[in-house]
Structure formats: structure tokens, C-alpha cells
Design a protein around this motif. Sequence first.
Motif, PDB file in Angstrom:
ATOM      1  N   TYR A   1     -27.252  14.212  29.756  1.00  0.00           N
ATOM      2  CA  TYR A   1     -26.703  12.958  29.410  1.00  0.00           C
ATOM      3  C   TYR A   1     -25.111  12.807  29.084  1.00  0.00           C
ATOM      4  CZ  TYR A   1     -25.868   8.456  27.062  1.00  0.00           C
ATOM      5  OH  TYR A   1     -25.199   7.061  26.734  1.00  0.00           O
ATOM      6  N   ILE A   2     -24.754  13.688  28.268  1.00  0.00           N
ATOM      7  CA  ILE A   2     -23.667  13.974  28.037  1.00  0.00           C
ATOM      8  C   ILE A   2     -22.589  14.243  29.160  1.00  0.00           C
ATOM      9  CG2 ILE A   2     -21.957  15.200  26.491  1.00  0.00           C
ATOM     10  CD1 ILE A   2     -24.316  15.416  24.537  1.00  0.00           C
ATOM     11  N   ILE A   3     -22.912  15.202  29.943  1.00  0.00           N
ATOM     12  CA  ILE A   3     -22.240  15.726  31.007  1.00  0.00           C
ATOM     13  C   ILE A   3     -22.062  14.566  32.115  1.00  0.00           C
ATOM     14  CG2 ILE A   3     -22.450  17.029  33.348  1.00  0.00           C
ATOM     15  CD1 ILE A   3     -23.600  19.215  31.585  1.00  0.00           C
ATOM     16  N   ASP A   4     -23.052  13.757  32.215  1.00  0.00           N
ATOM     17  CA  ASP A   4     -22.951  12.636  33.006  1.00  0.00           C
ATOM     18  C   ASP A   4     -22.012  11.456  32.590  1.00  0.00           C
ATOM     19  OD1 ASP A   4     -24.258  10.471  35.189  1.00  0.00           O
ATOM     20  OD2 ASP A   4     -24.562   9.451  33.378  1.00  0.00           O
ATOM     21  N   ARG A   5     -22.005  11.210  31.315  1.00  0.00           N
ATOM     22  CA  ARG A   5     -21.333  10.295  30.772  1.00  0.00           C
ATOM     23  C   ARG A   5     -19.752  10.801  30.751  1.00  0.00           C
ATOM     24  NH1 ARG A   5     -21.654   5.779  31.531  1.00  0.00           N
ATOM     25  NH2 ARG A   5     -22.674   6.899  33.146  1.00  0.00           N
ATOM     26  N   ARG A   6     -19.494  12.019  30.487  1.00  0.00           N
ATOM     27  CA  ARG A   6     -18.292  12.509  30.523  1.00  0.00           C
ATOM     28  C   ARG A   6     -17.536  12.536  31.913  1.00  0.00           C
ATOM     29  NH1 ARG A   6     -15.512  17.350  32.986  1.00  0.00           N
ATOM     30  NH2 ARG A   6     -13.326  16.918  32.187  1.00  0.00           N
ATOM     31  N   ARG A   7     -18.385  12.634  32.997  1.00  0.00           N
ATOM     32  CA  ARG A   7     -17.871  12.726  34.302  1.00  0.00           C
ATOM     33  C   ARG A   7     -17.622  11.258  34.645  1.00  0.00           C
ATOM     34  NH1 ARG A   7     -21.318  17.575  37.373  1.00  0.00           N
ATOM     35  NH2 ARG A   7     -20.103  19.261  36.347  1.00  0.00           N
ATOM     36  N   TYR A   8     -18.469  10.465  34.274  1.00  0.00           N
ATOM     37  CA  TYR A   8     -18.081   8.833  34.684  1.00  0.00           C
ATOM     38  C   TYR A   8     -16.959   8.333  34.074  1.00  0.00           C
ATOM     39  CZ  TYR A   8     -17.883   3.984  34.355  1.00  0.00           C
ATOM     40  OH  TYR A   8     -17.648   2.603  34.269  1.00  0.00           O
ATOM     41  N   TYR A   9     -16.885   8.774  32.549  1.00  0.00           N
ATOM     42  CA  TYR A   9     -15.859   8.223  32.044  1.00  0.00           C
ATOM     43  C   TYR A   9     -14.379   8.845  32.537  1.00  0.00           C
ATOM     44  CZ  TYR A   9     -18.196   5.095  28.982  1.00  0.00           C
ATOM     45  OH  TYR A   9     -19.163   4.166  28.574  1.00  0.00           O
ATOM     46  N   HIS A  10     -14.232  10.126  33.003  1.00  0.00           N
ATOM     47  CA  HIS A  10     -13.371  10.926  33.593  1.00  0.00           C
ATOM     48  C   HIS A  10     -12.903  10.167  34.944  1.00  0.00           C
ATOM     49  CE1 HIS A  10     -10.685  14.498  33.859  1.00  0.00           C
ATOM     50  NE2 HIS A  10     -10.976  14.268  35.213  1.00  0.00           N
ATOM     51  N   THR A  11     -13.652   9.540  35.789  1.00  0.00           N
ATOM     52  CA  THR A  11     -13.551   8.859  36.913  1.00  0.00           C
ATOM     53  C   THR A  11     -12.477   7.750  36.844  1.00  0.00           C
ATOM     54  OG1 THR A  11     -15.408   7.510  36.958  1.00  0.00           O
ATOM     55  CG2 THR A  11     -15.535   9.761  38.178  1.00  0.00           C
ATOM     56  N   CYS A  12     -12.746   7.008  35.355  1.00  0.00           N
ATOM     57  CA  CYS A  12     -12.006   5.626  35.356  1.00  0.00           C
ATOM     58  C   CYS A  12     -11.104   5.364  33.999  1.00  0.00           C
ATOM     59  CB  CYS A  12     -13.055   4.622  35.298  1.00  0.00           C
ATOM     60  SG  CYS A  12     -14.539   4.857  34.133  1.00  0.00           S
ATOM     61  N   PRO A  13     -10.038   6.463  33.860  1.00  0.00           N
ATOM     62  CA  PRO A  13      -9.286   6.500  32.783  1.00  0.00           C
ATOM     63  C   PRO A  13      -8.466   5.322  32.457  1.00  0.00           C
ATOM     64  CG  PRO A  13      -8.310   7.766  34.392  1.00  0.00           C
ATOM     65  CD  PRO A  13      -9.591   7.394  34.862  1.00  0.00           C
TER      66      PRO A  13
ATOM     67  N   SER B   1     -10.169  11.333  38.647  1.00  0.00           N
ATOM     68  CA  SER B   1      -9.792  10.037  38.379  1.00  0.00           C
ATOM     69  C   SER B   1      -9.552   9.173  39.740  1.00  0.00           C
ATOM     70  CB  SER B   1      -8.478   9.926  37.672  1.00  0.00           C
ATOM     71  OG  SER B   1      -7.932   8.881  37.246  1.00  0.00           O
ATOM     72  N   HIS B   2     -10.423   7.956  39.579  1.00  0.00           N
ATOM     73  CA  HIS B   2     -10.053   6.905  40.785  1.00  0.00           C
ATOM     74  C   HIS B   2      -8.877   5.989  40.492  1.00  0.00           C
ATOM     75  CE1 HIS B   2     -14.656   7.163  41.492  1.00  0.00           C
ATOM     76  NE2 HIS B   2     -14.103   8.193  41.615  1.00  0.00           N
ATOM     77  N   ASN B   3      -8.206   6.231  39.170  1.00  0.00           N
ATOM     78  CA  ASN B   3      -6.976   5.532  38.783  1.00  0.00           C
ATOM     79  C   ASN B   3      -5.949   6.286  38.952  1.00  0.00           C
ATOM     80  OD1 ASN B   3      -8.763   3.362  38.129  1.00  0.00           O
ATOM     81  ND2 ASN B   3      -8.891   3.830  35.872  1.00  0.00           N
ATOM     82  N   GLU B   4      -5.188   6.119  40.154  1.00  0.00           N
ATOM     83  CA  GLU B   4      -3.816   6.733  40.428  1.00  0.00           C
ATOM     84  C   GLU B   4      -2.887   6.777  39.287  1.00  0.00           C
ATOM     85  OE1 GLU B   4      -1.683   9.262  42.681  1.00  0.00           O
ATOM     86  OE2 GLU B   4      -3.593   8.471  43.212  1.00  0.00           O
ATOM     87  N   GLY B   5      -2.691   8.018  39.028  1.00  0.00           N
ATOM     88  CA  GLY B   5      -1.395   8.035  37.931  1.00  0.00           C
ATOM     89  C   GLY B   5      -2.046   8.252  36.565  1.00  0.00           C
ATOM     90  N   LYS B   6      -3.289   8.131  36.325  1.00  0.00           N
ATOM     91  CA  LYS B   6      -4.046   8.132  35.078  1.00  0.00           C
ATOM     92  C   LYS B   6      -5.318   9.046  34.866  1.00  0.00           C
ATOM     93  CE  LYS B   6      -3.215   3.052  34.861  1.00  0.00           C
ATOM     94  NZ  LYS B   6      -3.745   1.784  34.863  1.00  0.00           N
ATOM     95  N   MET B   7      -5.026   9.752  33.771  1.00  0.00           N
ATOM     96  CA  MET B   7      -5.959  10.974  33.970  1.00  0.00           C
ATOM     97  C   MET B   7      -6.466  11.200  32.336  1.00  0.00           C
ATOM     98  SD  MET B   7      -5.565  14.862  35.248  1.00  0.00           S
ATOM     99  CE  MET B   7      -6.960  16.205  34.610  1.00  0.00           C
ATOM    100  N   HIS B   8      -7.650  11.640  32.267  1.00  0.00           N
ATOM    101  CA  HIS B   8      -8.151  11.976  31.089  1.00  0.00           C
ATOM    102  C   HIS B   8      -7.855  13.642  30.774  1.00  0.00           C
ATOM    103  CE1 HIS B   8     -10.194   8.852  28.803  1.00  0.00           C
ATOM    104  NE2 HIS B   8     -10.799   8.456  30.029  1.00  0.00           N
ATOM    105  N   ALA B   9      -6.440  14.012  30.673  1.00  0.00           N
ATOM    106  CA  ALA B   9      -5.975  15.174  30.784  1.00  0.00           C
ATOM    107  C   ALA B   9      -5.938  15.797  29.328  1.00  0.00           C
ATOM    108  CB  ALA B   9      -4.678  15.045  31.180  1.00  0.00           C
ATOM    109  N   CYS B  10      -6.351  15.025  28.198  1.00  0.00           N
ATOM    110  CA  CYS B  10      -6.479  15.327  26.780  1.00  0.00           C
ATOM    111  C   CYS B  10      -7.749  15.596  26.130  1.00  0.00           C
ATOM    112  CB  CYS B  10      -5.493  14.713  25.950  1.00  0.00           C
ATOM    113  SG  CYS B  10      -4.999  15.346  24.357  1.00  0.00           S
ATOM    114  N   GLY B  11      -8.544  15.363  27.239  1.00  0.00           N
ATOM    115  CA  GLY B  11     -10.279  15.403  26.644  1.00  0.00           C
ATOM    116  C   GLY B  11     -10.866  14.247  26.078  1.00  0.00           C
TER     117      GLY B  11
END
Length: 166
Positions: free
Chosen positions: A13-25, A93-103
Amino acid sequence: MDIKTLAEQYNDYIIDRRRYYHTCPELSGEEKNTRAHLKEDLEALGITDIHELETCYGLTATIHGGKPGKTVALRSDIDALPVKEETGLPFASHNEGKMHACGHDCHTANMLGAARLLKAHEDELEGQVKLMFQPAEETMDGAKMMVENGILKDPDVNAALGIHVF
């Protein structure tokens, strides 16, 4: 209660949620969709005491234990950085120029994992656990805005915990 064994049950569950939120920063001050998705995730866990803050995109949710006691707060940040992701990951990330690069996607997912575990065992809890999802950590505005919104009140927070991964 063996917390480590319980927590391992929620790994997928945690991995799934992390990957989801990583796609939409979303950047600091722009976390509108992140907050909306967090609210949906919390509601799916059966958590109903959820509050969207008025002057920022912060969110709180309280899990009420089955026994009297104090309130402990857990804090997670939810904003992203203005970084172009070039990882090639399937959950990039699906949002160009935005990333969860800090965790902060990890922080968010870990908090949701904790929420799921705590909700499943709420009858055993003494007191309340208040989940605080903080926006605008990267610009150093979010904590102040959340405190000004009264997040340490109703119920009054007796202790607060937060993490930061790197």
C-alpha cells in the motif's frame, strides 16, 4: 502489538501511494490536487475527522483512539520542487518541471501507511493521533500557515513527530 510486523503488512500500500503521489507533484502553494487526493485516501481508510485548512492547502485528520489519553501529532510535507524529472521510471512525474526530488512523496505515503495501521487498531489507542499534511515546506511558509490555522488545537496536541528522508 508488534508494530514492525503490522507495518510490513502495509508495504505494498505504501509503495503504491508513493508511486501515485510521485506522478503528480505540485509546487509550494499549489498543492490543491494533492490535498484533494489525500482527503480521498483518508476517507477510503474510514477516517472521517478531516479538515482542509482555509489559508493554505494543508490538511489535518484525527484518528480517535478507543481509550482516553493525550493527542500525538504526526507531520508530513506534501510539496514538490521545480525540477525536471529525467529518471525514466514508469511512475515519473507527469507534471513537467515539477518533481518530488526531496522525498515528500515518501513522507506522504509513509503517513498514509501509518494512518491505515492506526485506523485498523484505533480501539487499542489511548488518546488521539492527529495527522498533519503540511504544504509549502520548501518555501518555509507552510508550518507557519498551519499553526496560524490552529492545527495544534481541537484537540490540543501534546507532542508532535515528523520525519525527513533523503
